[in-house]
Each structure stands twice: as structure tokens, then as C-alpha cells.
Design a protein around this motif. Structure first.
Motif, PDB file in Angstrom:
ATOM      1  N   ARG A  25      45.856 -27.793  40.694  1.00 57.22           N
ATOM      2  CA  ARG A  25      46.372 -28.950  41.439  1.00 57.22           C
ATOM      3  C   ARG A  25      45.908 -30.254  40.798  1.00 57.22           C
ATOM      4  O   ARG A  25      46.696 -31.192  40.636  1.00 57.22           O
ATOM      5  N   ASN A  26      44.626 -30.297  40.448  1.00 54.47           N
ATOM      6  CA  ASN A  26      44.097 -31.504  39.807  1.00 54.47           C
ATOM      7  C   ASN A  26      44.751 -31.753  38.454  1.00 54.47           C
ATOM      8  O   ASN A  26      45.045 -32.895  38.090  1.00 54.47           O
ATOM      9  N   GLU A  27      44.974 -30.697  37.699  1.00 54.41           N
ATOM     10  CA  GLU A  27      45.616 -30.844  36.396  1.00 54.41           C
ATOM     11  C   GLU A  27      47.063 -31.297  36.547  1.00 54.41           C
ATOM     12  O   GLU A  27      47.545 -32.116  35.768  1.00 54.41           O
ATOM     13  N   ILE A  28      47.747 -30.780  37.544  1.00 54.05           N
ATOM     14  CA  ILE A  28      49.137 -31.201  37.774  1.00 54.05           C
ATOM     15  C   ILE A  28      49.175 -32.674  38.151  1.00 54.05           C
ATOM     16  O   ILE A  28      50.010 -33.437  37.653  1.00 54.05           O
ATOM     17  N   LYS A  29      48.231 -33.086  39.009  1.00 54.52           N
ATOM     18  CA  LYS A  29      48.174 -34.499  39.388  1.00 54.52           C
ATOM     19  C   LYS A  29      47.896 -35.374  38.169  1.00 54.52           C
ATOM     20  O   LYS A  29      48.528 -36.414  37.986  1.00 54.52           O
ATOM     21  N   GLN A  31      42.749 -35.465  27.059  1.00 48.38           N
ATOM     22  CA  GLN A  31      43.547 -34.267  26.807  1.00 48.38           C
ATOM     23  C   GLN A  31      42.650 -33.089  26.461  1.00 48.38           C
ATOM     24  O   GLN A  31      42.910 -31.966  26.882  1.00 48.38           O
ATOM     25  N   ASN A  32      41.576 -33.323  25.692  1.00 51.42           N
ATOM     26  CA  ASN A  32      40.668 -32.241  25.326  1.00 51.42           C
ATOM     27  C   ASN A  32      39.964 -31.674  26.558  1.00 51.42           C
ATOM     28  O   ASN A  32      39.841 -30.457  26.695  1.00 51.42           O
ATOM     29  N   THR A  33      39.473 -32.548  27.430  1.00 45.14           N
ATOM     30  CA  THR A  33      38.800 -32.042  28.626  1.00 45.14           C
ATOM     31  C   THR A  33      39.794 -31.314  29.528  1.00 45.14           C
ATOM     32  O   THR A  33      39.449 -30.302  30.126  1.00 45.14           O
ATOM     33  N   SER A  34      41.003 -31.799  29.597  1.00 45.04           N
ATOM     34  CA  SER A  34      42.038 -31.127  30.367  1.00 45.04           C
ATOM     35  C   SER A  34      42.325 -29.755  29.766  1.00 45.04           C
ATOM     36  O   SER A  34      42.442 -28.757  30.490  1.00 45.04           O
ATOM     37  N   LEU A  35      42.411 -29.704  28.458  1.00 46.88           N
ATOM     38  CA  LEU A  35      42.651 -28.429  27.780  1.00 46.88           C
ATOM     39  C   LEU A  35      41.502 -27.458  28.046  1.00 46.88           C
ATOM     40  O   LEU A  35      41.729 -26.274  28.312  1.00 46.88           O
ATOM     41  N   HIS A  36      40.276 -27.956  28.025  1.00 44.74           N
ATOM     42  CA  HIS A  36      39.118 -27.098  28.314  1.00 44.74           C
ATOM     43  C   HIS A  36      39.182 -26.558  29.743  1.00 44.74           C
ATOM     44  O   HIS A  36      38.879 -25.382  29.979  1.00 44.74           O
ATOM     45  N   ARG A  37      39.566 -27.412  30.682  1.00 46.98           N
ATOM     46  CA  ARG A  37      39.677 -26.955  32.069  1.00 46.98           C
ATOM     47  C   ARG A  37      40.761 -25.889  32.205  1.00 46.98           C
ATOM     48  O   ARG A  37      40.575 -24.896  32.904  1.00 46.98           O
ATOM     49  N   LEU A  38      41.870 -26.081  31.515  1.00 52.42           N
ATOM     50  CA  LEU A  38      42.951 -25.089  31.578  1.00 52.42           C
ATOM     51  C   LEU A  38      42.553 -23.792  30.885  1.00 52.42           C
ATOM     52  O   LEU A  38      42.933 -22.703  31.332  1.00 52.42           O
ATOM     53  N   ILE A  97      40.902 -21.615  41.043  1.00 50.80           N
ATOM     54  CA  ILE A  97      42.058 -21.764  40.148  1.00 50.80           C
ATOM     55  C   ILE A  97      43.062 -22.749  40.754  1.00 50.80           C
ATOM     56  O   ILE A  97      43.545 -23.661  40.071  1.00 50.80           O
ATOM     57  N   GLN A  98      43.370 -22.565  42.030  1.00 46.70           N
ATOM     58  CA  GLN A  98      44.330 -23.453  42.684  1.00 46.70           C
ATOM     59  C   GLN A  98      43.847 -24.898  42.667  1.00 46.70           C
ATOM     60  O   GLN A  98      44.624 -25.808  42.380  1.00 46.70           O
TER      61      GLN A  98
END
Length: 125
Positions: A64-68, A6-13, A59-60
């Protein structure tokens, strides 16, 4: 492990959010250049438009990766409310960016049309 994901995902976002700000700054710079009373510099606009489009693609790709990955992660076994809401928010943001891109594309087309018209105009003596 889930917390780290979740932290790495948050950093990517967060990186996407910063990139969106840069994209809007680029679009603003192009608009300022188009409004330049001495006329826009073609190379400046081309460079900014290329950078703009590359950032949009990045960005796209990230979204897309985050949505997946959001679809794969389910904090509650049978509840997908948070992922659906996140996806809707992402979709709304992408629609907004798409409308901004359409406006920028229209401005570029008008600029090129005006440039072409000026180039084909025959001076009268």
C-alpha cells in the motif's frame, strides 16, 4: 535524490518478494502438517497460521505504501503508464495471494470440522 528513493523502494519491494516466498513456504508447511498420517499438531498449525497472517499484513502494508509513493512519483510529467502497470501487477499479485488465503482458510475450516467431528463422536463398545 530520486534515484536514492527508487533504490529504497526497490529494496522494500525485494523484501516483500522474499516475504511472499516465506509465506508460501509457511502455507506449504501447514499443508504438509495437515496431511501428516499421524494427524496434525494443533499448536504447530496455530503458530504457522499466526505467522502467516502477520506476514500477509506486513506485505499489504508495504505494498500500500509503495503504491501510494508510486502515485506521487512521476518520471514523466504527464505519463502515468508505468505506475498504472505497476499497480495492476500489484493488484494481480494481491488477488493471487487472496485466493491462496481462501484455500488455506478452507483447509483450516475442514481441519477444525474434522477435529470437532472426531471429538463429538461417541465410541461404540
Amino acid at each position: 535524490m530520486e534515484s536514492q528513493t527508487q533504490n529504497t523502494s526497490l529494496h522494500r519491494l525485494q523484501h516483500v518478494e522474499k516475504t511472499v516466498v516465506k509465506v508460501l513456504e509457511l502455507a506449504g508447511g501447514v499443508m504438509d502438517e495437515l496431511a501428516n498420517p499421524m494427524g496434525p499438531r494443533k499448536e504447530f498449525i496455530n503458530n504457522h497460521c499466526r505467522e502467516f497472517m502477520q506476514m500477509i499484513k506486513d506485505i499489504q502494508f508495504t505494498l500500500r505504501n509503495e503504491i501510494k509513493s508510486t502515485c506521487e512519483y512521476r518520471p514523466f510529467e504527464k505519463c502515468d503508464y508505468s505506475s498504472r502497470i505497476s499497480n495492476e501487477i500489484c493488484f494481480d499479485k494481491l488477488e493471487y495471494l487472496s485466493s491462496l488465503l481462501d484455500g488455506l482458510e478452507e483447509s483450516i475450516d475442514r481441519y477444525h470440522a474434522a477435529d470437532d467431528a472426531a471429538a463429538t463422536a461417541v465410541p461404540s463398545d
